[in-house]
Design a protein around this motif. Structure first.
Motif, PDB file in Angstrom:
ATOM      1  N   PRO A 101      -2.434  35.633 -12.711  1.00 34.45           N
ATOM      2  CA  PRO A 101      -2.779  36.678 -13.674  1.00 34.45           C
ATOM      3  C   PRO A 101      -2.691  36.163 -15.113  1.00 34.45           C
ATOM      4  O   PRO A 101      -1.831  35.339 -15.429  1.00 34.45           O
ATOM      5  N   ASP A 102      -3.596  36.672 -15.935  1.00 33.64           N
ATOM      6  CA  ASP A 102      -3.670  36.312 -17.357  1.00 33.64           C
ATOM      7  C   ASP A 102      -4.209  34.918 -17.637  1.00 33.64           C
ATOM      8  O   ASP A 102      -4.275  34.511 -18.795  1.00 33.64           O
ATOM      9  N   ASP A 103      -4.589  34.185 -16.586  1.00 31.59           N
ATOM     10  CA  ASP A 103      -5.219  32.886 -16.849  1.00 31.59           C
ATOM     11  C   ASP A 103      -6.541  33.079 -17.582  1.00 31.59           C
ATOM     12  O   ASP A 103      -7.250  34.067 -17.358  1.00 31.59           O
ATOM     13  N   GLN A 104      -6.833  32.135 -18.449  1.00 30.49           N
ATOM     14  CA  GLN A 104      -8.150  32.054 -19.092  1.00 30.49           C
ATOM     15  C   GLN A 104      -8.841  30.875 -18.422  1.00 30.49           C
ATOM     16  O   GLN A 104      -8.467  29.727 -18.670  1.00 30.49           O
ATOM     17  N   VAL A 105      -9.810  31.164 -17.559  1.00 27.90           N
ATOM     18  CA  VAL A 105     -10.397  30.103 -16.742  1.00 27.90           C
ATOM     19  C   VAL A 105     -11.738  29.644 -17.306  1.00 27.90           C
ATOM     20  O   VAL A 105     -12.676  30.439 -17.439  1.00 27.90           O
ATOM     21  N   MET A 106     -11.805  28.372 -17.621  1.00 29.48           N
ATOM     22  CA  MET A 106     -13.080  27.792 -18.051  1.00 29.48           C
ATOM     23  C   MET A 106     -13.720  27.127 -16.837  1.00 29.48           C
ATOM     24  O   MET A 106     -13.117  26.251 -16.209  1.00 29.48           O
ATOM     25  N   ALA A 147      -8.525  27.947 -23.120  1.00 30.38           N
ATOM     26  CA  ALA A 147      -8.453  28.053 -21.654  1.00 30.38           C
ATOM     27  C   ALA A 147      -7.081  27.606 -21.165  1.00 30.38           C
ATOM     28  O   ALA A 147      -6.443  26.742 -21.761  1.00 30.38           O
ATOM     29  N   THR A 148      -6.632  28.235 -20.076  1.00 38.59           N
ATOM     30  CA  THR A 148      -5.373  27.800 -19.464  1.00 38.59           C
ATOM     31  C   THR A 148      -5.627  27.010 -18.182  1.00 38.59           C
ATOM     32  O   THR A 148      -4.726  26.379 -17.637  1.00 38.59           O
ATOM     33  N   LYS A 149      -6.855  27.068 -17.656  1.00 40.26           N
ATOM     34  CA  LYS A 149      -7.257  26.295 -16.474  1.00 40.26           C
ATOM     35  C   LYS A 149      -8.710  25.873 -16.629  1.00 40.26           C
ATOM     36  O   LYS A 149      -9.505  26.626 -17.205  1.00 40.26           O
ATOM     37  N   VAL A 150      -9.040  24.713 -16.102  1.00 41.50           N
ATOM     38  CA  VAL A 150     -10.439  24.294 -15.993  1.00 41.50           C
ATOM     39  C   VAL A 150     -10.768  24.250 -14.514  1.00 41.50           C
ATOM     40  O   VAL A 150     -10.115  23.531 -13.751  1.00 41.50           O
ATOM     41  N   ALA A 151     -11.738  25.053 -14.080  1.00 40.35           N
ATOM     42  CA  ALA A 151     -12.108  25.072 -12.666  1.00 40.35           C
ATOM     43  C   ALA A 151     -13.372  24.250 -12.458  1.00 40.35           C
ATOM     44  O   ALA A 151     -14.358  24.412 -13.180  1.00 40.35           O
ATOM     45  N   THR A 152     -13.319  23.344 -11.477  1.00 39.60           N
ATOM     46  CA  THR A 152     -14.507  22.535 -11.176  1.00 39.60           C
ATOM     47  C   THR A 152     -14.934  22.768  -9.724  1.00 39.60           C
ATOM     48  O   THR A 152     -14.149  23.246  -8.902  1.00 39.60           O
ATOM     49  N   GLY A 153     -16.181  22.403  -9.431  1.00 38.12           N
ATOM     50  CA  GLY A 153     -16.759  22.743  -8.135  1.00 38.12           C
ATOM     51  C   GLY A 153     -16.583  21.681  -7.056  1.00 38.12           C
ATOM     52  O   GLY A 153     -17.328  21.677  -6.074  1.00 38.12           O
ATOM     53  N   LEU A 185       1.790  21.044 -16.169  1.00 35.90           N
ATOM     54  CA  LEU A 185       1.264  21.094 -17.518  1.00 35.90           C
ATOM     55  C   LEU A 185       1.905  20.022 -18.389  1.00 35.90           C
ATOM     56  O   LEU A 185       3.112  19.886 -18.445  1.00 35.90           O
ATOM     57  N   ARG A 186       1.080  19.249 -19.051  1.00 40.08           N
ATOM     58  CA  ARG A 186       1.604  18.327 -20.045  1.00 40.08           C
ATOM     59  C   ARG A 186       0.896  18.675 -21.335  1.00 40.08           C
ATOM     60  O   ARG A 186      -0.287  19.019 -21.332  1.00 40.08           O
ATOM     61  N   GLU A 187       1.581  18.579 -22.375  1.00 39.54           N
ATOM     62  CA  GLU A 187       1.018  18.982 -23.659  1.00 39.54           C
ATOM     63  C   GLU A 187      -0.322  18.289 -23.890  1.00 39.54           C
ATOM     64  O   GLU A 187      -0.412  17.067 -23.776  1.00 39.54           O
ATOM     65  N   GLY A 188      -1.318  19.078 -24.197  1.00 34.04           N
ATOM     66  CA  GLY A 188      -2.603  18.480 -24.515  1.00 34.04           C
ATOM     67  C   GLY A 188      -3.541  18.338 -23.334  1.00 34.04           C
ATOM     68  O   GLY A 188      -4.709  18.022 -23.506  1.00 34.04           O
ATOM     69  N   PHE A 189      -3.023  18.506 -22.117  1.00 31.97           N
ATOM     70  CA  PHE A 189      -3.889  18.474 -20.940  1.00 31.97           C
ATOM     71  C   PHE A 189      -3.976  19.862 -20.337  1.00 31.97           C
ATOM     72  O   PHE A 189      -2.933  20.467 -20.033  1.00 31.97           O
ATOM     73  N   ILE A 190      -5.174  20.363 -20.142  1.00 32.54           N
ATOM     74  CA  ILE A 190      -5.337  21.649 -19.469  1.00 32.54           C
ATOM     75  C   ILE A 190      -5.483  21.370 -17.972  1.00 32.54           C
ATOM     76  O   ILE A 190      -6.321  20.558 -17.579  1.00 32.54           O
ATOM     77  N   PRO A 191      -4.677  22.013 -17.138  1.00 31.66           N
ATOM     78  CA  PRO A 191      -4.738  21.724 -15.690  1.00 31.66           C
ATOM     79  C   PRO A 191      -6.123  22.014 -15.115  1.00 31.66           C
ATOM     80  O   PRO A 191      -6.726  23.043 -15.428  1.00 31.66           O
ATOM     81  N   ARG A 192      -6.595  21.105 -14.285  1.00 33.11           N
ATOM     82  CA  ARG A 192      -7.868  21.305 -13.589  1.00 33.11           C
ATOM     83  C   ARG A 192      -7.583  21.817 -12.192  1.00 33.11           C
ATOM     84  O   ARG A 192      -6.673  21.329 -11.521  1.00 33.11           O
ATOM     85  N   VAL A 193      -8.360  22.794 -11.748  1.00 35.85           N
ATOM     86  CA  VAL A 193      -8.200  23.322 -10.392  1.00 35.85           C
ATOM     87  C   VAL A 193      -9.535  23.256  -9.652  1.00 35.85           C
ATOM     88  O   VAL A 193     -10.596  23.299 -10.260  1.00 35.85           O
ATOM     89  N   LYS A 194      -9.434  23.140  -8.325  1.00 38.63           N
ATOM     90  CA  LYS A 194     -10.636  22.957  -7.496  1.00 38.63           C
ATOM     91  C   LYS A 194     -10.638  23.962  -6.357  1.00 38.63           C
ATOM     92  O   LYS A 194     -10.260  23.629  -5.232  1.00 38.63           O
TER      93      LYS A 194
END
Lengths: 320, 320
Positions: A49-54, A162-168, A200-209
């Motif tokens: 919840p509350d994630d901003q997903v790119m 964004a708080t997450k980057v979603a890739t396909g 989470l590391r500062e400066g890296f937005i976690p990528r999810v698949k």
């Protein structure tokens, strides 16, 4: 020898899922794919919840299916979605995907942005590949395209909150990557590959698949059933690569031993879970040139830019 | 483009080690292979003073090179060596290897024993394969041959007081096995595969593989230089297997990326080192039928024998 060609719901079968033996009608097939994606998201807390997903939306079938399914769950998850397409500037290749991405995002009512290599790096990939050829840089275009693209996505995600980057990435992609890492003995990368968002590391937005457990064939079938065009134009810079060989090998083995791709990814998940704590995360400092967080003295983007003779001094927004 | 075709010692080059770029004369090549084997033995403590080493000697090039090199270090290590050949009873196949094994052991002054399937299981592999066909057991002959052979070696090692069983597995074998385990998602087996002797469990004699870091091609070359005949008769029961495909794939990739096989094995070593403590060793109980130590209720030997309708009740020497 199938004892029946009917779906368990009683309707006519449409899809045979070979690794499980299930026969599915169109409706149950669509539901089943969505269920796998939702289960992955929930179990591994890919989106909370509350994630901003790119969403990285190339316009290819994987990213189109990804945005389609994510848009269905957006409300129940109370997340905000937006999509981004990287235009690396390959004429005759990118236009179609870009147009498709725009139309899909518009249809789904999801905000869509385009970012370009030209703007970020001062040159299109076409020009960059020309530099590489002139300089005799012995790297495949895919290598520096990948590095520059990932950096661009991360920078955009940072800027846009964004708080997450979603890739396909799908099951086939993941099984191939695992095997390639094994062939290279790259265990650190294998350990970082798991499904859960990297811490989470500062400066890296976690990528999810979220599509990690859906085979490519099922994604293509889902896209077809949802009426999306199968845009599969090949990048003009693609060369025969190790990945192609690994893809062929995996498809051959999967045909004879259905379930192999799953077994590979599940096995790597176990390795990843067990190794994550053990493998020392390299202390993340900052790139001495651009200031971006990096495990190296000079980050890979700066390395590539200097190899190609491109002035990267204007790229300093991450050092702020 | 080789700048020189001379060995670093100044003599004429004989062997190009592609993954390192070294050119070696015959003498330096032989020394180098032996050095790799000795380093492996020392570093991973494969053999320690007072060990009683049983060498599994099929008569193929790998085991012949193994016994040759081990015989050279026997004195300095103060170990006792003896060799054993398993005669599974395949007419027209085993005789040649058996004869060769005897001659090699005699030449090196190493005691040599022969153990047979017929004696241990009441039937030769030829008969066992016939049973399997009649019963429609859908397993490759290699599967039960492997299970019955490993058990026989372990039983023989126990009876003869061996503290280690040395086998001739080479770099290619190991890289193939690692890849096969990855394709099957079999992480436990991957974790147990490392170079170091598996920690002693009652009833299991640790197996060691001193040739683990020597490529097959170098072993064949070493055997040739030492004047051993290249006996490579193929088992009549061999069928096209996953291993064949994996072998071809690895050879193709190695040709274009020399060092791939090393990278795979070194990577798997790291996984194995990191996972060994983590992967729960299944509690080793005893097989309810034959009494041998086993992680299963019924050990794999008893499983195979009962599948094939062979009475295994006389095999009870391990229950003593």
């Amino acid at each position: 020898m199938l004892s029946s060609t009917l779906c368990r719901c009683g309707k006519e079968g449409f899809y045979l899922r070979r690794h499980s033996g299930e026969i599915l009608c169109k409706r149950c097939f669509v539901k089943s794919v969505e269920k796998i994606v939702l289960k992955t998201i929930k179990r591994d807390k890919l989106i909370i919840p509350d994630d901003q997903v790119m969403i990285a939306l190339s316009g290819g079938k994987d990213s189109v299916v990804l945005i389609h399914i994510l848009s269905k769950i957006e409300r129940s998850y109370d997340t905000a979605l937006f999509a981004i397409t990287v235009d690396e500037g390959l004429r005759g290749y990118r236009e179609e995907g870009l147009g498709l991405a725009k139309r899909v995002a518009e249809k789904l009512g999801i905000k869509h942005h385009v970012i370009t290599f030209k703007e970020a790096y001062g040159h299109s990939l076409e020009q960059i590949c020309k530099f590489a050829e002139e300089k005799g840089v012995g790297l495949l275009g895919c290598t520096f395209c990948g590095i520059l693209r990932r950096r661009l996505l991360n920078d955009a995600a940072m800027k846009m909150g964004a708080t997450k980057v979603a890739t396909g990435h799908n099951l086939d992609d993941e099984a191939q990557t695992i095997l390639i890492n094994i062939l290279r003995g790259d265990i650190s990368r294998l350990a970082r590959l798991g499904t859960k968002p990297i811490r989470l590391r500062e400066g890296f937005i976690p990528r999810v698949k979220p599509l990690r457990y859906v085979p490519e064939r099922e994604i293509a079938t889902y896209a077809y059933l949802k009426g999306y065009p199968l845009y599969e134009r090949e990048c003009p810079y693609v060369r025969a690569s190790l990945r192609d060989e690994v893809r062929d090998l995996l498809n051959n083995i999967e045909a004879r031993h259905p379930g192999t791709k799953f077994a590979i990814v599940k096995g790597a998940d176990r390795i990843s879970d067990l190794l994550k704590e053990k493998i020392e995360e390299s202390e993340v400092g900052r790139c001495s040139r651009c200031g971006a967080p990096s495990g190296r003295e000079v980050c890979r983007m700066c390395e590539v830019l200097s190899m190609l003779g491109i002035d990267g001094s204007f790229i300093n927004h991450l050092a702020e």
